[in-house]
Design a protein around this motif. Structure first.
Motif, short mmCIF file in Angstrom:
data_model
loop_
_atom_site.label_atom_id
_atom_site.label_comp_id
_atom_site.label_asym_id
_atom_site.label_seq_id
_atom_site.Cartn_x
_atom_site.Cartn_y
_atom_site.Cartn_z
N ALA A 184 0.86 -1.19 0.00
CA ALA A 184 0.00 0.00 0.00
C ALA A 184 0.89 1.24 0.00
O ALA A 184 1.96 1.24 0.62
CB ALA A 184 -0.91 0.00 1.23
N LEU A 185 0.46 2.29 -0.70
CA LEU A 185 1.23 3.51 -0.81
C LEU A 185 0.48 4.70 -0.22
O LEU A 185 -0.74 4.68 -0.08
CB LEU A 185 1.56 3.81 -2.28
CG LEU A 185 2.25 2.72 -3.08
CD1 LEU A 185 2.50 3.20 -4.50
CD2 LEU A 185 3.55 2.29 -2.42
N ALA A 186 1.24 5.74 0.12
CA ALA A 186 0.67 7.00 0.57
C ALA A 186 0.82 8.03 -0.54
O ALA A 186 1.86 8.12 -1.18
CB ALA A 186 1.37 7.49 1.83
N ARG A 192 -5.97 10.20 -6.15
CA ARG A 192 -5.20 8.98 -6.34
C ARG A 192 -5.63 7.86 -5.39
O ARG A 192 -5.18 6.72 -5.55
CB ARG A 192 -3.71 9.26 -6.17
CG ARG A 192 -3.17 10.20 -7.23
CD ARG A 192 -1.66 10.20 -7.27
NE ARG A 192 -1.17 11.14 -8.28
CZ ARG A 192 -1.12 10.88 -9.58
NH1 ARG A 192 -1.50 9.70 -10.02
NH2 ARG A 192 -0.68 11.79 -10.42
N LEU A 193 -6.47 8.14 -4.42
CA LEU A 193 -6.90 7.10 -3.48
C LEU A 193 -7.62 5.97 -4.21
O LEU A 193 -8.64 6.18 -4.86
CB LEU A 193 -7.84 7.70 -2.43
CG LEU A 193 -7.19 8.33 -1.21
CD1 LEU A 193 -8.27 8.87 -0.27
CD2 LEU A 193 -6.31 7.34 -0.47
N LEU A 194 -7.09 4.75 -4.10
CA LEU A 194 -7.66 3.56 -4.73
C LEU A 194 -7.99 3.80 -6.19
O LEU A 194 -8.93 3.19 -6.72
CB LEU A 194 -8.90 3.09 -3.96
CG LEU A 194 -8.67 2.23 -2.72
CD1 LEU A 194 -7.91 0.97 -3.03
CD2 LEU A 194 -8.02 2.99 -1.60
N GLY A 195 -7.19 4.65 -6.84
CA GLY A 195 -7.40 4.90 -8.26
C GLY A 195 -6.10 4.96 -9.02
O GLY A 195 -6.09 5.21 -10.22
N SER A 196 -4.98 4.74 -8.31
CA SER A 196 -3.66 4.81 -8.94
C SER A 196 -2.83 3.59 -8.54
O SER A 196 -2.77 3.24 -7.36
CB SER A 196 -2.92 6.09 -8.54
OG SER A 196 -3.56 7.24 -9.05
N ALA A 228 8.31 -3.60 -7.88
CA ALA A 228 7.35 -3.17 -6.86
C ALA A 228 6.02 -2.79 -7.51
O ALA A 228 5.99 -2.14 -8.55
CB ALA A 228 7.90 -1.97 -6.10
N ILE A 229 4.93 -3.21 -6.87
CA ILE A 229 3.59 -2.82 -7.28
C ILE A 229 2.92 -2.17 -6.06
O ILE A 229 2.87 -2.79 -4.99
CB ILE A 229 2.74 -4.01 -7.74
CG1 ILE A 229 3.48 -4.82 -8.81
CG2 ILE A 229 1.39 -3.55 -8.26
CD1 ILE A 229 2.77 -6.12 -9.17
N GLY A 230 2.44 -0.96 -6.22
CA GLY A 230 1.81 -0.29 -5.09
C GLY A 230 0.53 0.41 -5.49
O GLY A 230 0.35 0.83 -6.64
N VAL A 231 -0.38 0.53 -4.53
CA VAL A 231 -1.66 1.21 -4.74
C VAL A 231 -1.84 2.25 -3.64
O VAL A 231 -1.59 1.96 -2.46
CB VAL A 231 -2.84 0.23 -4.73
CG1 VAL A 231 -4.16 0.97 -4.88
CG2 VAL A 231 -2.68 -0.81 -5.83
N CYS A 232 -2.27 3.44 -4.01
CA CYS A 232 -2.49 4.50 -3.03
C CYS A 232 -3.72 4.19 -2.19
O CYS A 232 -4.83 4.10 -2.73
CB CYS A 232 -2.69 5.84 -3.73
SG CYS A 232 -1.29 6.33 -4.76
#
Length: 321
Positions: A184-186, A192-196, A228-232
Motif C-alpha cells: 500500500a502507498l501513501a 489517487r486514493l484507490l485509483g492509482s 514493486a507494485i503499489g496502490v495509493c
C-alpha cells in the motif's frame, strides 16, 4: 533556467514527487523524463529517473516508474476494472522473464490487521502458488506452469523481525529469479486514493510515504531483481488541507481580497502557511475512504488477476481461476 529544489514532503508516488519538484516551472526536472499516454480508459504515465541529479531532486532511486490512473475505479464500474486488469497485465509481462522456468517470489507487504495496509497480504491470498506443484500436475501442465511462491511476512510491530531479513532468508533458500513486492502507498492527492497503481523496477521502501521508513527491498539488498507494485490507500491530512486552500484560492481570488493575497503568495508559501498553522495538530495523520475494506478487496482482486495472467501466460484462465 528554473531553480529546482529537492523534494521535502513524503509521497510514495514518483509522479507526485516530479510535480512537486517541478512546481510552476516550464522545464522538466533535470535527470527526469516523463511520457504520458492513454490505454483504453487508463492514463499511463512513465517517469524515468536516469541520473544521480534526478534521484537527488526526486528523492527516488534511479529507475523506471509507471503510474496507471483510473480515477473512476472507486465507482466500481466493471469496464474500468477490466481495462485496468488488461493494462496492468501488459505492463507486468514486460518486467517478468518470458522463460516460464524462471521462478518468482511474490511478497505481500503490510499489516493484515490494518485494512488500509492489508493490500499486500490480500493479494497473496488470491495468487496461484505453484512452486510446490511441479510433481503433482500432469506433464502437459507442468511444462507450461511457472514456479511461483508467495509470502506475507507481516510487519515489524507484530513479528519483531525486519521484513528485509525475512525476505533475504527466503531468497537464499528458494533462489527465485525475481521478487515482486506488493504494498500500500501513501499519496498527496485525494484523486489517487484507490485509483492509482504504481509499478517500479527499483524495488520498494516500506513505510516511506508515511514517515515510517523501513529497510528497502531492492536488487542490492536481497540479491535478485525486485519489481514493486503499489496502490495509493491513504492520503496525508496535511495534503488535504493544502489542497483545500488551493481550491479556495482558485475559486475565490477574484471575489475576495483575502484570497487574492493568498494567491499572490504562491503555492509554496501557501503550503508553508498551512504547515505552520496546522502542522502540530495534524502531524502524521493519514486519511482513507470510509469504504476502504470494499475497495481494498476490489483492488486486491485486480492485482491478483493481473499477476496470475502475467506470471502464467501459458495457462488458460480456467486452469487457475
Amino acid at each position: 533556467m528554473a531553480e529546482f529544489r529537492p523534494i521535502s514532503v513524503a509521497t510514495d508516488m514518483a509522479i507526485e514527487a516530479r510535480d512537486i519538484v517541478r512546481g510552476e516551472a516550464h522545464e522538466e526536472v533535470p535527470g527526469v523524463r516523463v511520457d504520458k499516454q492513454k490505454d483504453r480508459h487508463v492514463d499511463v504515465t512513465r517517469v524515468e529517473v536516469f541520473n544521480s541529479q534526478g534521484a537527488r531532486l526526486m528523492g527516488k532511486p534511479q529507475g523506471h516508474y509507471v503510474t496507471l490512473d483510473v480515477p473512476g475505479f472507486k465507482d466500481r464500474e466493471a469496464g474500468l476494472r477490466a481495462d485496468l486488469v488488461d493494462v496492468l497485465t501488459d505492463e507486468l509481462k514486460a518486467l517478468i522473464p518470458e522463460d516460464t522456468r524462471k521462478s518468482i517470489l511474490v511478497v505481500g507487504l503490510g499489516n493484515w490487521n490494518a485494512t488500509p495496509d492489508a493490500l499486500g497480504p490480500r493479494v497473496v491470498e488470491r495468487l496461484l502458488v505453484t512452486r510446490h506443484l511441479s510433481e503433482l500436475v500432469p506433464p502437459e501442465i507442468q511444462e507450461r506452469m511457472r514456479p511461483v511462491a508467495a509470502v506475507a511476512p507481516g510487519v515489524l510491530g507484530t513479528t519483531g523481525i525486519e521484513t528485509l531479513d525475512m525476505i533475504k532468508g527466503i531468497v537464499s533458500e528458494a533462489h527465485p529469479d525475481l521478487v515482486i513486492a506488493v504494498d500500500a502507498l501513501a499519496a498527496r492527492s485525494l484523486d489517487r486514493l484507490l485509483g492509482s497503481v504504481q509499478i517500479a523496477d527499483t524495488g520498494i521502501h516500506p513505510g516511506s510515504g508515511v514517515g515510517n521508513k523501513r529497510q528497502g527491498l531492492s536488487h542490492e539488498s536481497v540479491g535478485v531483481p525486485v519489481t514493486a507494485i503499489g496502490v495509493c490507500t491513504v492520503v496525508q491530512a496535511m495534503s488535504i488541507a493544502q489542497e483545500a486552500l488551493r481550491l479556495l484560492v482558485q475559486q475565490l481570488a477574484d471575489d475576495a481580497k483575502f484570497y487574492k493575497i493568498l494567491e499572490e503568495m504562491g503555492e509554496p508559501n501557501q503550503n508553508a502557511l498551512i504547515e505552520e498553522v496546522l502542522g502540530e495538530r495534524l502531524g502524521g495523520l493519514m486519511v482513507t475512504p470510509k469504504e476502504i475494506d470494499l475497495l481494498i478487496n476490489d483492488m486486491a482482486d485486480v492485482l491478483a488477476e493481473s499477476l496470475n495472467r502475467a506470471l502464467q501466460p501459458q495457462l488458460d484462465r480456467s486452469e487457475w481461476a
